[in-house]
Design an enzyme around this catalytic site. Structure first.
Site, PDB file in Angstrom:
ATOM      1  N   SER A  45       0.863  -1.181   0.000  1.00 32.34           N
ATOM      2  CA  SER A  45       0.000   0.000   0.000  1.00 32.34           C
ATOM      3  C   SER A  45       0.899   1.229   0.000  1.00 32.34           C
ATOM      4  CB  SER A  45      -0.893  -0.022   1.243  1.00 32.34           C
ATOM      5  OG  SER A  45      -1.904   0.948   1.149  1.00 32.34           O
ATOM      6  N   GLU A  46       0.714   2.140  -0.970  1.00 33.48           N
ATOM      7  CA  GLU A  46       1.729   3.189  -1.122  1.00 33.48           C
ATOM      8  C   GLU A  46       1.777   4.187   0.029  1.00 33.48           C
ATOM      9  OE1 GLU A  46      -0.625   2.516  -3.477  1.00 33.48           O
ATOM     10  OE2 GLU A  46      -1.170   4.306  -4.616  1.00 33.48           O
ATOM     11  N   ASN A  47       0.734   4.202   0.894  1.00 28.89           N
ATOM     12  CA  ASN A  47       0.839   5.064   2.065  1.00 28.89           C
ATOM     13  C   ASN A  47       1.717   4.476   3.166  1.00 28.89           C
ATOM     14  OD1 ASN A  47      -1.302   3.203   2.232  1.00 28.89           O
ATOM     15  ND2 ASN A  47      -2.284   4.327   3.872  1.00 28.89           N
ATOM     16  N   SER A  84       8.321   3.448   1.011  1.00 29.67           N
ATOM     17  CA  SER A  84       7.257   2.887   0.195  1.00 29.67           C
ATOM     18  C   SER A  84       7.593   3.017  -1.291  1.00 29.67           C
ATOM     19  CB  SER A  84       5.952   3.626   0.508  1.00 29.67           C
ATOM     20  OG  SER A  84       4.871   2.989  -0.109  1.00 29.67           O
TER      21      SER A  84
END
Lengths: 216, 220
Positions: A45-47, A84
């Site tokens: 998840s890019e967060n 990330s």
């Protein structure tokens, strides 16, 4: 089976056991519902984490990249936004599944803005398409009014140039030949003829000599 | 030096026209007490550097609704219709930057680096006005560092020196921004004595934190 389910089911078969995968918001998120038995993937998840799981107990500090509450698998890891995108840009993500507004014959992708109408921003999409090892676009074959979305040349602003590896729609599976050498129709959905796919596609499609029916 | 200050003292450091970085991702990891105080003080003409503008009723999205921004440097505005409306009306200038590029530009700003080369955005409108370099046959864009006057951050826990611990996905941009502003103010949910956080658990050193504010609890 509706269009979205056909697309999600077919993309699920592309993912291999142990893959690290980033799924876009919307249709791509559905892909994880259809993984074959024995195929376990790690969702990024890019967060800022790997090991995204369906939500059990809502934790206000834990959301996916769409801001929705999610859970974590055992073995998950949290990190900051730089880390990330080190994973994403650095080629440590095996595949990303994203939606598309347009894809063209050279593997160019447009999915982040419609000038004058919709300018949400690219978020992490441009980094994902430039860094993920495999870029799979899951989208309905044409726009709601029947206008082709798979074009000779995208006319919307691009998300990435020559980045798409594979397009999966409710009508078939199309592979992008590297170096801008065109598109190959490899599979058609049950009951769909190659002629129908070609008629609904603006870009030139080469029919694979090994054309098969889409596995679902 | 005492770093724990009142919310009022913290707000004294933020004036009209400032460039501020605010941690968070769609509200999660925005410093809720600081943001609400910023709205109360009604500081204007701010340049905001953040991942996104959250939602109209959530976190830093409220700064947009209250018309406190003149410019937003973000990766995404799709969840806040008011940002889009102000942008189209010409009331707010918006620079949209790929998320990984935004994070790395901030990191460069805090790390003393003059910029970096990324393949992200090559051949798109993100390339406009930028230098393209081809190294070993691969194209990259030269991206420049980003810094701010003030960073407003959120941590789960801080000791009184400013050593920080973040929780779950509220970490996001917070640790990176801690290095990239002239004045760094952290709202911590919990503030403990020095020595109560194991050195191995510290995620950001207090060396880069100027001021600490006790959060009132709750989320953005």
């Amino acid at each position: 089976m509706d269009s979205k389910e056909i697309i999600a089911r077919r993309i699920a078969l592309e993912l291999k056991d142990g893959n690290v995968v980033n799924l876009g918001i919307g249709l791509p998120t559905m892909v994880s519902n259809y993984l074959p038995k024995g195929v376990n993937i790690l969702l990024q998840s890019e967060n800022g984490f790997v090991g995204l799981a369906p939500v059990k107990d809502v934790d206000p500090d834990l959301v996916n990249a769409g801001g929705q509450p999610v859970g974590l698998v055992p073995g998950a890891a949290m990190f900051d936004s730089c880390t990330s995108f080190m994973l994403i840009r650095g080629g440590h993500v095996d595949a990303t599944v994203l939606g598309g507004l347009q894809v063209d014959s050279k593997g160019n992708l447009a999915n982040w803005m419609v000038p004058g109408k919709m300018v949400p921003g690219m978020g992490g999409a441009m980094d994902l398409v430039s860094g993920a090892k495999k870029v799979i676009i899951g989208m309905e074959h044409t726009a709601k009014d029947g206008t082709p979305k798979i074009l000779v040349n995208c006319d919307l602003p691009l998300t990435g140039k020559g980045v798409v590896n594979m397009i999966v729609t409710e009508l078939g599976v199309i592979r992008v030949i590297p170096e801008g050498l065109g598109l190959i129709l490899e599979e058609t959905a049950p009951g769909v003829t190659p002629e129908e796919v070609i008629a609904k596609t603006q870009a030139k499609l080469t029919i694979s000599p090994n054309l098969t029916t889409m596995k679902l | 030096m005492e770093k724990v200050i009142s919310i009022e003292k913290a707000l004294d450091k933020i004036n009209d026209g400032a460039t501020i970085m605010i941690g968070g991702f769609l509200g999660v990891g925005n410093p809720p007490t600081l943001v609400d105080a910023l709205i109360k003080k009604n500081v204007k003409n701010l340049t905001l550097i953040a991942n996104d503008t959250a939602r109209p009723d959530l976190g830093i999205g409220k700064l947009v609704v209250n018309k406190q921004l003149k410019k937003a440097i973000v990766s995404h505005i799709g969840t806040n219709a008011e940002t889009g409306r102000q942008m189209i009306a010409g009331e707010l200038s918006v620079d949209l930057i790929p998320q990984g590029t935004l994070a790395e530009r901030i990191r460069c700003g805090g790390a003393g680096l003059g910029g970096f080369l990324t393949p992200t955005g090559v051949g798109t409108i993100v390339e406009d006005g930028k230098q393209r370099l081809v190294l070993s046959g691969k194209s990259y864009l030269l991206e420049m560092p980003l810094r701010a006057d003030i960073a407003l951050l959120y941590a789960q826990k801080a000791d009184k020196f400013g050593n920080l611990v973040f929780r779950r996905s509220s970490r996001n941009f917070n640790p990176i921004m801690a290095f990239a502003a002239d004045v760094v103010i952290v709202e911590a949910k919990e503030i403990v004595e020095i020595g109560q956080i194991d050195p191995d658990e510290v995620m950001v050193t207090g060396v880069v934190v100027d001021w600490l504010v006790q959060g009132k609890g709750g989320n953005a």
